[in-house]
Design a protein around this motif. Sequence first.
Motif, short mmCIF file in Angstrom:
data_model
loop_
_atom_site.label_atom_id
_atom_site.label_comp_id
_atom_site.label_asym_id
_atom_site.label_seq_id
_atom_site.Cartn_x
_atom_site.Cartn_y
_atom_site.Cartn_z
N ALA A 172 -44.27 -20.27 15.63
CA ALA A 172 -44.94 -20.17 16.82
C ALA A 172 -45.44 -21.63 17.79
N LEU A 205 -47.64 -14.09 24.91
CA LEU A 205 -48.38 -12.75 24.10
C LEU A 205 -49.46 -12.52 24.91
N SER A 243 -52.72 -9.69 21.63
CA SER A 243 -51.99 -9.77 20.60
C SER A 243 -51.92 -11.17 19.82
N LEU A 257 -52.71 -11.79 16.13
CA LEU A 257 -51.54 -12.52 15.09
C LEU A 257 -52.13 -13.70 14.57
N ARG A 275 -38.32 -10.91 18.69
CA ARG A 275 -38.46 -12.51 18.53
C ARG A 275 -37.86 -12.97 19.84
N ARG A 333 -40.29 -13.10 22.59
CA ARG A 333 -41.51 -13.92 22.41
C ARG A 333 -41.13 -15.30 22.34
N LEU A 392 -39.64 -16.49 19.39
CA LEU A 392 -39.74 -16.87 18.01
C LEU A 392 -38.40 -16.83 17.43
N LEU A 405 -44.50 -8.90 13.00
CA LEU A 405 -44.03 -8.69 14.39
C LEU A 405 -44.86 -7.41 14.86
N VAL A 423 -47.23 -8.46 17.71
CA VAL A 423 -46.21 -9.11 18.51
C VAL A 423 -45.25 -8.32 19.42
N SER A 424 -45.01 -7.27 19.05
CA SER A 424 -44.14 -6.43 19.52
C SER A 424 -44.78 -5.31 20.91
#
Length: 598
Positions: A64, A96, A100, A104, A462, A465, A467, A490, A495-496
């Motif tokens: 990240a 994000l 989130s 995270l 991913r 985002r 990632l 995730l 993240v999702s």
Amino acid sequence: PSSDWPASIQTIGLDGAFIGLALGPSLDAQQPENGPDRTSPRLGTMILRMGCRQARRALLLGRALPGRAADAGAVGAVVRSGGSLSLPAAPSSRPLSARSAGVLSRRSFSAEATAAGDDDDDRRTVRMADYTYDLDPSCIAVYPASPRGSSKLLQVDADGTVTHHPRFDEAFPGLMADNSHVVFNESRVLNARLSVRSSSSSSSSSSSSSSSTAEEPMEMMILDAGDIGPHVPCVGSELKVMLRRVGVNAGDTFDEATAGSATFEVVRSMGLWEEDEKSQGNGTECVVRVVQSRDPSVLTLGDLLDVCGTVPIPPYFNRDAEESDAERYNNVYAADHNSSNENSAERHDGGAETTTTGAGAASAPDGGSVAAPTAGLHFTDAVLRQIGSSNASYLSLHVGAGTFKPVVAEDARDHVMHAERFRVNAMEIRRIVRAMEEGKEIVVVGTTSSRTLESLYWCGVRKIRGLDRAEGSNAGPSVLRLGQEEWIPLLEGGVSEGISAAEALSSLVDDDVDGGGKKSDDEFLEGSTSLMIVPGRYRFQVVDRLVTNFHAPDSTLMLLVSAFLGSGHKVRSVYEEAAERGYKFLSYGDACVFSRPR
């Protein structure tokens, strides 16, 4: 310097994993098999698990941070105080949400969460004893229902209602309303089981040529054929295999036992291949190279398998493969190895014209499966016509032997999933996305298709985002990889959050976030997945209804269906009732169709 933080953070995490990998097996080996500590957590396993948790947290942050502003003092304060770290979004990715990012960060850096994580880890133990059942051998089908499609069908609706249908081919089309889209795995099964004898040994062995010729043949099972093609030259090909013998070393050589058509040399021994007491014994997982072919007609790997190999029917059949298995252990829609592109165009009325050129086209290595995607064995051409080509899509996950390898660990999280390769046409992805946007249910045929679609979802997350990163110097933007537990941060890190299945899948073919450009309909997404779906934590993102067989106890497939229905208890009760009603189990057994619980 801030530019060094990502590398430093990942190094710290990997150090923890390496310590666990180095100490774990040796400490476990020293622990007595019997005694007061047998039922307590094994020290080496605990160290390994702690290291892997540390690595996951560190790798997530390391991915990240590149290209983002941060402050060394802030990072240090977070680690010391258990606060949260706000990560500004990279310009090329969707940011994000504040929630989130906070979740995270806290999960990745909170000192209190790290300390409490060990207790939480114990609560999340996936005890295989909770997902097993007693399978009477009389319930195992050793031959398929005849004719194809005449197997029974057990239906579990979203509210838990169970319905029994006497014939699959009569019931299934009626269950698929106009608001359904069916996804199949079209990978074809190769003749992946060979018989070999020792021809020579490494310097550490002392077998003579006379003893080699008198030696009983042993099984050599190809474990993964997903990244090779039957059309590649035979000599020089390398195969990941299991030799049914413990203690095989690099340099050992083996001759094909039926006709002596080829010689294989062990390039690398990868350790013990462990199976349960009901199997045919343990073996050695290794990589072998075809160093000689004595049959002039054997030019390609496909030729070798056609001449020397047999259909890799499961060992619990307790019989040799027969001529009929070549047809019945494959699906009627299984793709020809050199024409998967044309298959997509031919199957869809009015579908876009495709060619065999472009990235990922049929000129690329086209592997196959070493075990059947068995949920599809119930489908006939007539059933496919009733479903309709406009309501169906096809993908390939080349099934490896690891999918069906028994879980011998008490805690399923200690089981290592083998990576399997998948290949999906961009046109098929767009068809699935369109079905989702039209509100259709995604009906997925088989656990292999399910794992592929769920893996594609996490790869899409991913990418959205920012990632994702290409792995390996030659990996392009269409090469996707998902690790065994990569979905956990995730999902649980938030993240999702807010990313739909349609959005995630669409990003892989239509978004130009990574600079790879939009994919044309004749291009493919390719990659590998080790995704392990476990009950209690995993939430299905793509699959609405699952068509599958009755699975073996102590298997990762049992974990997957338990996760889909919401509990191991539900699956066990369904299986017990099915056994009482005379359903047949496992690869050649009867079928189930499950709806995701409401």
